[in-house]
Structures are given as structure tokens and as C-alpha cells.
Scaffold this motif. Structure first.
Motif, short mmCIF file in Angstrom:
data_model
loop_
_atom_site.label_atom_id
_atom_site.label_comp_id
_atom_site.label_asym_id
_atom_site.label_seq_id
_atom_site.Cartn_x
_atom_site.Cartn_y
_atom_site.Cartn_z
N GLU A 1 0.84 -1.21 0.00
CA GLU A 1 0.00 0.00 0.00
C GLU A 1 0.87 1.26 0.00
N ASP A 2 1.95 1.27 0.79
CA ASP A 2 2.89 2.41 0.81
C ASP A 2 3.47 2.64 -0.58
N ILE A 3 3.87 1.55 -1.23
CA ILE A 3 4.51 1.64 -2.55
C ILE A 3 3.51 2.16 -3.58
N ILE A 4 2.28 1.64 -3.56
CA ILE A 4 1.26 2.08 -4.50
C ILE A 4 0.91 3.55 -4.25
N GLU A 5 0.82 3.97 -2.99
CA GLU A 5 0.57 5.39 -2.68
C GLU A 5 1.69 6.26 -3.23
N PHE A 6 2.93 5.79 -3.12
CA PHE A 6 4.08 6.51 -3.68
C PHE A 6 3.91 6.64 -5.20
N PHE A 7 3.57 5.54 -5.87
CA PHE A 7 3.33 5.59 -7.32
C PHE A 7 2.27 6.63 -7.65
N ASN A 8 1.15 6.59 -6.93
CA ASN A 8 0.04 7.51 -7.20
C ASN A 8 0.46 8.96 -7.02
N ALA A 9 1.30 9.22 -6.03
CA ALA A 9 1.72 10.60 -5.74
C ALA A 9 2.83 11.10 -6.66
N LYS A 10 3.73 10.23 -7.05
CA LYS A 10 4.95 10.69 -7.72
C LYS A 10 5.05 10.36 -9.21
N LEU A 11 4.33 9.35 -9.67
CA LEU A 11 4.49 8.92 -11.06
C LEU A 11 3.36 9.44 -11.93
N LYS A 12 3.71 9.90 -13.10
CA LYS A 12 2.71 10.39 -14.05
C LYS A 12 1.94 9.23 -14.68
N ASN A 13 2.59 8.08 -14.79
CA ASN A 13 1.97 6.92 -15.40
C ASN A 13 2.21 5.71 -14.50
N HIS A 14 1.15 5.11 -14.00
CA HIS A 14 1.27 3.97 -13.09
C HIS A 14 1.27 2.65 -13.84
N ASN A 15 0.97 2.70 -15.13
CA ASN A 15 0.85 1.47 -15.91
C ASN A 15 2.21 0.83 -16.16
N CYS A 16 2.17 -0.47 -16.34
CA CYS A 16 3.38 -1.23 -16.69
C CYS A 16 3.89 -0.71 -18.03
N PRO A 17 5.18 -0.40 -18.14
CA PRO A 17 5.71 0.09 -19.41
C PRO A 17 5.76 -0.98 -20.50
N ALA A 18 5.63 -2.25 -20.13
CA ALA A 18 5.69 -3.32 -21.11
C ALA A 18 4.32 -3.66 -21.70
N CYS A 19 3.27 -3.76 -20.84
CA CYS A 19 1.96 -4.22 -21.33
C CYS A 19 0.83 -3.21 -21.09
N LEU A 20 1.13 -2.14 -20.36
CA LEU A 20 0.19 -1.05 -20.07
C LEU A 20 -0.89 -1.40 -19.05
N GLU A 21 -0.82 -2.56 -18.42
CA GLU A 21 -1.76 -2.89 -17.34
C GLU A 21 -1.35 -2.13 -16.08
N ASN A 22 -2.25 -2.05 -15.10
CA ASN A 22 -1.96 -1.35 -13.85
C ASN A 22 -2.37 -2.24 -12.68
N SER A 23 -1.66 -3.34 -12.53
CA SER A 23 -1.91 -4.29 -11.44
C SER A 23 -0.56 -4.83 -10.98
N TRP A 24 -0.21 -4.57 -9.71
CA TRP A 24 1.14 -4.85 -9.23
C TRP A 24 1.12 -5.76 -8.00
N THR A 25 2.17 -6.56 -7.86
CA THR A 25 2.37 -7.42 -6.70
C THR A 25 3.76 -7.14 -6.14
N ASP A 26 3.84 -7.05 -4.81
CA ASP A 26 5.11 -6.87 -4.11
C ASP A 26 5.92 -8.15 -4.27
N VAL A 27 7.13 -8.06 -4.80
CA VAL A 27 7.95 -9.26 -5.00
C VAL A 27 9.07 -9.41 -3.98
N ARG A 28 9.05 -8.56 -2.95
CA ARG A 28 10.07 -8.68 -1.92
C ARG A 28 9.75 -9.84 -1.00
#
Length: 106
Positions: A24-51
């Protein structure tokens, strides 16, 4: 704010602070700081934490010419994977933590 939370404190543990970031922290950061949240490869906007819970993702810096440094400098990352195509997006953890701190998020 405790010394453990202050990134400039000698007691600050960037690795632990990075591990404590939620998806949730990471997604909030994306929403606040990134102009485009979509995946640059496929343009979808659905993410999973891989840590993994017991590890820290990071870039390890080694000189191009010369001996390998042990231990090598490591820059912790937050990494997420696209749920559609598997593209991995990584951001320097210090930027996400700084944003979180400056926005009063615990």
C-alpha cells in the motif's frame, strides 16, 4: 520521530525500514509521484510486491575496472511485478521512505 525513523540518524536501519514498507505504501508513492502507473511493457496497472519477507532487494555497486569490493555498497530497492506480464519495476527505497516520512505516514 525516533532516531530509528530519522534517515540521517546513525542508528537508522535502511534495510529494516525498507522491509517495513507495505505494498500500500509503494502504490501510494506511485500515485503521488508517477505520471503513469501502468506497466511500461503491457500497459496494465496491477502490481504485486515481489520482496521476500526475510530479504532485501537491492542494487550492488561494483567498479567496472579494478578489484571487487567486499562488502559491496548496496542500495535497497522496493520492487513490484506486473500481474499481467511479470515486468519488474524497482525504485530506490530511500525515495519511497522519504516521501512517506514527508507526508506524515507511519
Amino acid at each position: 520521530m525516533s532516531d530509528q525513523e530519522d534517515q540521517n540518524s546513525p542508528d537508522f536501519d535502511l534495510g529494516q525500514a525498507t522491509a517495513d514498507l507495505s505494498l500500500e505504501d509503494i502504490i501510494e508513492f506511485f500515485n503521488a509521484k508517477l505520471k503513469n502507473h501502468n506497466c511500461p511493457a503491457c500497459l496494465e496497472n496491477s502490481w504485486t510486491d515481489v520482496r521476500a519477507a526475510d530479504s532485501i532487494h537491492g542494487l550492488i555497486a561494483q567498479p567496472l575496472n579494478g578489484p571487487v569490493t567486499v562488502p559491496a555498497p548496496m542500495y535497497p530497492l522496493v520492487s513490484v511485478s506486473c500481474n499481467n506480464c511479470g515486468f519488474i519495476r524497482s525504485h530506490m527505497a530511500a525515495f519511497v521512505l522519504s516521501w512517506k516520512e514527508s507526508n506524515g505516514k507511519k
